[in-house]
Design an enzyme around this catalytic site. Structure first.
Site, PDB file in Angstrom:
ATOM      1  CG  HIS A 118      -0.381   0.243   2.514  1.00 62.22           C
ATOM      2  ND1 HIS A 118      -0.108  -0.769   3.412  1.00 62.22           N
ATOM      3  CD2 HIS A 118      -0.015   1.389   3.140  1.00 62.22           C
ATOM      4  CE1 HIS A 118       0.398  -0.255   4.519  1.00 62.22           C
ATOM      5  NE2 HIS A 118       0.472   1.051   4.375  1.00 62.22           N
ATOM      6  CG  ASP A 163       0.012  -4.150   2.599  1.00 61.23           C
ATOM      7  OD1 ASP A 163       0.350  -3.633   1.519  1.00 61.23           O
ATOM      8  OD2 ASP A 163      -0.368  -3.477   3.570  1.00 61.23           O
ATOM      9  CB  SER A 202       3.106   1.781   6.211  1.00 63.25           C
ATOM     10  OG  SER A 202       1.918   1.868   6.940  1.00 63.25           O
TER      11      SER A 202
END
Length: 475
Positions: free
Chosen positions: A121, A151, A225
């Site tokens: 992402h 992911d 992230s």
């Protein structure tokens, strides 16, 4: 006058006599304690001393942090988005202008050649990628591959020197309560290190048992992230991926993709170009089973009443590894490769780090007896195809039955469209031969075609129960 002095003297002598008698006969004798100046003094514990001892015994994260911050990078992703369509654009016939938007995240260098692991992402819909190292050098990054399911994405930069990197740890050995560090770039603050403990393992946030995160209470915020979750040795145990928050910022828990899964994904991308999934081939239900689930799946709940942990096998997929290993409905999976299985994400999390043809050892409870059964994982044979339902790779006998040169076999019809298909002569066992005018030979072909489909239209070619070829258009 003489009488006065005589009276005083008598009083003084009487007082001396009385005091002497008290000291001699009535007062208790006390021992005399002599303390040498060379004696070692005795210190009694206090709350302040206790806190000092706790501080001295606390783990030192400085070495792990120092080794990690230089291998964690700042990822910047430029995407293009169309501006809002205005009336002026409508009347002039113009298309809305594309605008560049910047997104940021973190990444982890995993070898000296410049390969970097991050979240999918973070780089999604990328137009331009750049990576800034801890020494402020910036490089253009190439996207090698990505996997939306886990992911995880893999980037590559070409640096003029060997780069510092983080080594992988075995995430299966991570223990709840173990200290960990989260390293990343929250809110564009580079090289930020936070500490916490592992709060839980095999955590599923989707409710579909498709995820298996490591949960920690190390502070993770937007921008973290793709960053590193490391142990006190500075070894990578996870890739920070998500937080649970009603505000969008950290409120106590964060989640990381285990390093074993991340490592397997990027190795597959480097070697095969895509992710190779090893499939067990069962339909499972975590214990304990409630009455409603038992009724829906036709399970004899009395047979599993004493079991509170494990995965009940409710069905075995035809020709799967489980089928070939002799697994059957009613078996209860207790362990996989000596790892306790108490919920479905324990099982799927371990399998996510495996490939086709890998062998796993399943400890089963069967008819009250404990057995260990080796199962060879197979390549994915089934796929839940939109509109149609569950399909699987067709065997030669399935194709011969319908005189079809290619195709996949329908196992179960989609609940929503089941009546429509049956009304048109499409039942279980029928063959899907093409999608969007492309022939399909396997479920991998279906996934590839649907992934590359840039429109909402789908054209499906099937052979019905009467052996007739039909085409259906869906918009």
């Amino acid at each position: 006058m003489k009488k006065f002095f005589a009276l005083v003297m008598v009083s003084v002598l009487g007082g001396i006599f009385t005091l002497g008698a008290y000291k001699l006969f009535l007062e208790e004798k006390q021992p005399v304690v002599v303390t040498s100046q060379t004696d070692t003094p005795t210190f009694l514990p206090t709350s302040n001393i206790g806190n000092l001892n706790s501080i001295l015994e606390a783990p030192d994260f400085s070495l792990a942090a120092e080794n990690t911050v230089n291998a964690v990078v700042h990822v910047k992703n430029v995407t293009l988005s169309s501006g809002q369509f205005t009336l002026q654009d409508l009347f002039s016939g113009r298309q809305p202008q594309q605008r560049a938007q910047m997104g940021t995240g973190s990444g982890v260098i995993i070898n000296s050649d410049g390969y970097i692991i991050t979240n999918n992402h973070v780089i999604k819909n990328t137009h331009e990628l750049s990576v800034t190292l801890n020494n402020n050098k910036t490089y253009t990054a190439e996207l090698i591959g990505a996997d939306a399911k886990t992911d995880i994405a893999l980037l590559k930069i070409n640096a003029d020197e060997d780069l510092p990197y983080v080594t992988f740890a075995d995430s299966d050995t991570v223990k709840v309560g173990e200290w960990v560090l989260a390293v990343g770039n929250p809110f564009n603050l580079t090289s930020t290190v936070t500490a916490g403990i592992v709060s839980a393992k095999s955590r599923d946030l989707s409710g579909t048992s498709s995820q298996s995160f490591i949960q920690t209470d190390a502070a993770v915020n937007p921008g973290n992230s793709g960053g590193a979750l490391v142990n006190t040795n500075g070894e990578l145990v996870g890739i920070n991926t998500a937080i649970t928050s009603q505000t969008g910022s950290y409120i106590g828990y964060s989640f990381a993709v285990p390093s074993n899964i991340a490592r397997k994904v990027i190795e597959d991308i480097m070697e095969y170009g895509n992710v190779q999934n090893g499939i067990l081939g069962i339909e499972g239900v975590p214990l304990p089973i409630d009455d409603r689930t038992a009724e829906r799946l036709d399970i004899d709940i009395s047979a599993v009443k004493g079991d509170t942990e494990g995965i009940y096998i409710g069905g075995v997929v035809e020709d799967s590894g489980a089928d070939k290993a002799g697994l059957k409905k009613g078996d209860i999976i207790k362990e996989i490769d000596n790892i306790k299985v108490s919920k479905f994400s324990d099982l799927t999390g371990h399998l996510s780090a495996k490939r086709p043809n890998d062998v796993v050892q399943l400890k089963l409870s069967r008819d009250g007896n404990i057995e260990t059964v080796p199962v060879t994982l197979a390549k994915r044979q089934t796929y839940n195809m939109p509109l149609v339902g569950l399909v699987k790779n067709a065997k030669a006998a399935d194709l011969k039955k319908f005189k079809a040169p290619n195709g996949v076999k329908i196992l179960e019809l989609n609940d929503r469209y089941e009546e429509y298909w049956r009304r048109n002569g499409i039942t279980e066992g029928c063959i899907v031969t093409a999608i969007n005018d492309e022939k399909v030979n396997s479920v991998d072909d279906i996934q590839r075609i649907l992934k590359n489909n840039m429109t909402s239209e789908m054209r499906i070619e099937l052979i019905n129960a009467n052996g007739e070829k039909e085409r259906y258009n869906f918009r």
